[in-house]
Design an enzyme around this catalytic site. Structure first.
Site, PDB file in Angstrom:
ATOM      1  CG  LEU A 103      -1.848   1.230   1.344  1.00  0.00           C
ATOM      2  CD1 LEU A 103      -2.767   1.341   0.129  1.00  0.00           C
ATOM      3  CD2 LEU A 103      -2.660   1.168   2.631  1.00  0.00           C
ATOM      4  CE1 TYR A 104       6.155   5.242   1.823  1.00  0.00           C
ATOM      5  CE2 TYR A 104       7.477   3.585   0.690  1.00  0.00           C
ATOM      6  CZ  TYR A 104       7.329   4.863   1.184  1.00  0.00           C
ATOM      7  OH  TYR A 104       8.343   5.784   1.053  1.00  0.00           O
ATOM      8  CB  ALA A 105       4.683   0.497  -3.398  1.00  0.00           C
ATOM      9  CB  THR A 125       0.270   5.974  -0.912  1.00  0.00           C
ATOM     10  OG1 THR A 125       1.517   5.620  -0.282  1.00  0.00           O
ATOM     11  CG2 THR A 125      -0.861   5.208  -0.255  1.00  0.00           C
TER      12      THR A 125
END
Length: 452
Positions: free
Chosen positions: A254-256, A258
């Site tokens: 999810l970090y990637a 965003t």
């Protein structure tokens, strides 16, 4: 037989007195209300006069009278909420004023963070104006962020405590300072934490970025923006080394996702509003004042304390490797991107021509296995790590990163110079000093063992 006493006159008198008291009370309340209204009106007029004199709008000469009125009104309403007036605004102005000819005036978001604090110091030391913004959240130990804040304060860098989602605060800062650049480093970091608190990534990395761009697009002049993307956007890409030309449509976390969304959002604001935007894809940054959630940091902590560490391998037992990049090299890349950023072409939210849009890798170009990282730390700390070799969990981490930085080299001379052994030596020296550890850490002139 005696007649009862006549009380009618007494009753009438009491009713009359009660009526008189009510009338007098009503008159007193009316008079008090009028007096209070007049006093309040007088105080309001005095405050308006005071703030108009002390906080004139900092608008370019070609601004319309409407924008001047808006600025003055905004200053009046928000001063009480953000630091309390003249003293706070004086700190904001002083910190953001360049001390060299043609110096930059840079708003650094995430200034109390790892990369943000280092970049702020580098810019200030060369004479640029730097104003920090940070919300000091508790993703990791806030005392480390406060220590960085104290370090920056010693170099006359003021950090405003606030959130990038606070549009009123951002507008207030732009009312006070005509920033030439924004170095946007505030973000919810970390790959694994997204499984615990996914909404924090949306709030900071997407909503916060959009909020910042909304304020920047309306600013006069519009600032040029350099912001932190991530090497994580390459996700499941198998082509190496990673190039800016490679597809980034398979994020593994999810970090990637965003950060990939941030790159798409940047394109949109560049296309519609003429904002100059440069995204920097950082590759595993490490060094002094680093983040405690990073492997090199918590490996050091656990090894010093005699605790075991988990060394990951892939599901098919291959080594995990990272393109570890020393903080000083990253800072040089950030400053180079700022120095080569062209001006935004919009004004007051309206695009007037094509604007610069760039994305660069900032890495070390030399991937090192986690096993090798541990071996270097063992040598520097003079301890033997208690290693548990385990399979990498399916939490969004990727097994391998490797940066191609030829584009950054061509455009602003980016060339990393610090190998992992040298960089970790500097980190360990800082770590034992900062945490006051009496250890067997090797000195600079100690000879490395054969594993280095």
């Amino acid at each position: 037989m005696a007649l009862p006493p006549d009380t009618s006159k007494t009753t009438k008198l009491e009713r009359y007195n009660s009526y008189i008291r009510r009338v007098n009370s009503t008159k007193l309340i009316a008079a008090s209300s009028k007096l209070l209204f007049r006093v309040t009106l007088l105080v309001a007029l005095l405050l308006i006069f005071f703030f108009t004199i002390n906080y004139p709008p900092l608008s370019p000469d070609n601004n319309t009278s409407h924008s001047n009125i808006h600025t003055t009104t905004h200053n009046l309403l928000s001063s009480a909420f953000y630091g309390g007036g003249a003293s706070w605004e004086k700190q904001v102005r002083h910190s953001s004023t360049p001390r060299r000819p043609n110096g930059l005036s840079v708003l650094v978001t995430g200034a109390a963070g790892f990369v943000g604090s280092h970049c702020s110091l580098a810019l200030k030391k060369r004479g640029d104006g730097v104003l920090g913004l940070d919300n000091f959240n508790s993703y990791y130990d806030p005392s480390l962020k406060r220590a960085r804040q104290n370090l920056l304060s010693k170099h006359q860098i003021f950090i405003v405590e606030g959130d990038i989602n606070d549009a009123e605060l951002l507008k207030k800062l732009f009312d006070i300072v005509p920033f030439t650049h924004i170095l946007h480093l505030a973000a919810q970091a970390g790959v694994r934490y997204a499984m615990q608190n996914p909404l924090s990534y949306i709030n900071s990395n997407v909503a916060g970025f959009v909020n910042l761009l909304e304020v920047a697009k309306a600013a006069i002049p519009q600032p040029a923006i350099v912001w932190a993307s991530s090497s994580s956007v390459y996700g499941l890409n198998t082509k190496v080394p990673f190039s800016e030309e490679h597809k980034t449509d398979q994020p593994a976390s999810l970090y990637a996702a965003t950060k990939k969304a941030g790159e798409a959002i940047a394109h949109t604001y560049n296309h519609i509003y003429g904002l100059s935007l440069t995204g920097l894809r950082f590759f595993t940054v490490y060094g002094p004042w680093g983040r405690p959630d990073m492997a090199y940091f918590f490996f050091t902590k656990d090894m010093v304390q005699g605790k075991s560490i988990n060394v990951y391998v892939t599901q098919d037992d291959k080594e995990v490797a990272r393109d570890f990049t020393y903080i000083d090299d990253i800072v040089k890349g950030c400053v180079g991107a700022l120095d080569t950023a062209e001006k935004s072409t919009g004004s007051g939210g309206k695009k007037k021509g094509p604007a610069q849009l760039r994305v660069y890798n900032l890495g070390n170009t030399s991937p090192v296995s986690v096993r090798k990282l541990v071996a270097i730390l063992e040598n520097l700390l003079n301890v033997k790590a208690k290693k548990n070799v385990v399979k990498m969990p399916r939490n969004g981490d990727v097994p391998f990163t490797h940066a191609n930085v030829s584009l950054a080299l061509r455009d602003f001379g980016y060339k990393p110079t610090t190998d992992l052994s040298s960089g970790l030596r500097k980190f360990v020296k800082w770590y034992v000093s900062y945490y006051g550890i009496q250890s067997r850490v090797k000195k600079e002139n100690d000879s490395p063992n054969s594993e280095d």
